[in-house]
Design an enzyme around this catalytic site. Sequence first.
Site, mmCIF file in Angstrom:
data_model
loop_
_atom_site.group_PDB
_atom_site.id
_atom_site.type_symbol
_atom_site.label_atom_id
_atom_site.label_comp_id
_atom_site.label_asym_id
_atom_site.label_seq_id
_atom_site.Cartn_x
_atom_site.Cartn_y
_atom_site.Cartn_z
ATOM 1 N N ASP A 205 0.834 -1.200 0.000
ATOM 2 C CA ASP A 205 0.000 0.000 0.000
ATOM 3 C C ASP A 205 0.874 1.257 0.000
ATOM 4 O OD1 ASP A 205 -2.242 -1.674 0.190
ATOM 5 O OD2 ASP A 205 -2.108 -1.695 2.374
ATOM 6 N N HIS A 232 -5.670 -3.515 5.195
ATOM 7 C CA HIS A 232 -5.094 -3.883 3.898
ATOM 8 C C HIS A 232 -6.187 -4.426 2.980
ATOM 9 C CE1 HIS A 232 -2.086 -5.036 0.999
ATOM 10 N NE2 HIS A 232 -2.413 -6.309 1.078
#
Length: 367
Positions: A205, A232
């Site tokens: 990310d 996530h």
Amino acid sequence: VFQTTSHFKVENQSTIIMVLARSLQSASKAVLSQHQRRFFQSTVQNNAKVAVLGAAGGIGQPLSMLCKISPLVDELGCYDVVGTPGVSADLSHIPSKSSITGNLPSASSWPSSDNTGLEQALTGADVVVIPAGVPRKPGMTRDDLFNTNASIVRTLVEGCAKYAPNAVLAIISNPVNSTVPIAAEVLKKAGVYDPKKLCGVTTLDVCRANTFLAANQGMDPKDIDVTVIGGHAGITILPLFSQVKGVNISSEDLDAMTVRTQFGGDEVVQAKAGAGSATLSMAYAGWLFTENVLKALRGDTDIVQCAYVESSITDAPYFASPCKFGKDGVEEVLPFGDLTPYEQAWFDKMIPDLKKQITKGEEFVNN
């Protein structure tokens, strides 16, 4: 893997492999500086073993290769249900200092016995990286993977509790928001849970946020380090672009980059058209995370990276934020700073979903 035509000689193939390995080794030092804060290097050197569980998969193979060429890895234990001996034999030809083993589950027997293949891969491991599980296909969310991957993670973490109870576990298997709580509950039942040694890998990310912002601003990604908090999966991923100094982002671009960071995995799944998910970029991110943990374990200081860990900085019992790593794993969970009204709105949307996904993982083990 390089495919060569018949007129290439074996010497040419060997040269290609050696050049690739040496290039990646040289690149490792430069690459690590792109997404991590600077640190002071310790003179202490320890032999380090990394175990990759799911080493024959789409993430596992490139991740294992990056670990094999890392100057920080002395021993690499590869484990999967199929294909691991071949993957490890292939990687063993790369001229790096790391030794390597490839292990399969031991054959079933009666009376039942331990899984000696998993035991061999895990014994003595300092870091265990778990990318095992099935990949997403178009139309699937990470949560759709829950039933299959939850069972896989539970079984593998049971092995970790038995054979590598002191290792730092780096969970990649999706849905991370649930699989990390699953791992925690398994370790608690085994009496070896240490919150400092259990992490969900959210580095991809950060990589995506850095890449997208650099492209938007015409900057070099190595000069950018975006803090990404939350979880996530989808809207639980929150990049804090406002905290990057020296950038000027329009509201339209901010929204587009935020959503693209949140759903970057979907972009890859759709582009691969059913042939897989984000494997290469995830392997790269997993390698960045693992090398940072190894540096901290050997005594390097100022190692800070985002990770999904047990946390008390929000109402969610697990949360991704910057973490300082040390010789025992997560040394300190750091605050993520002030949020803009735009970021606060995303934060408020995120927390209920994140807490539900955490509870789902905990209940999978305990009910």
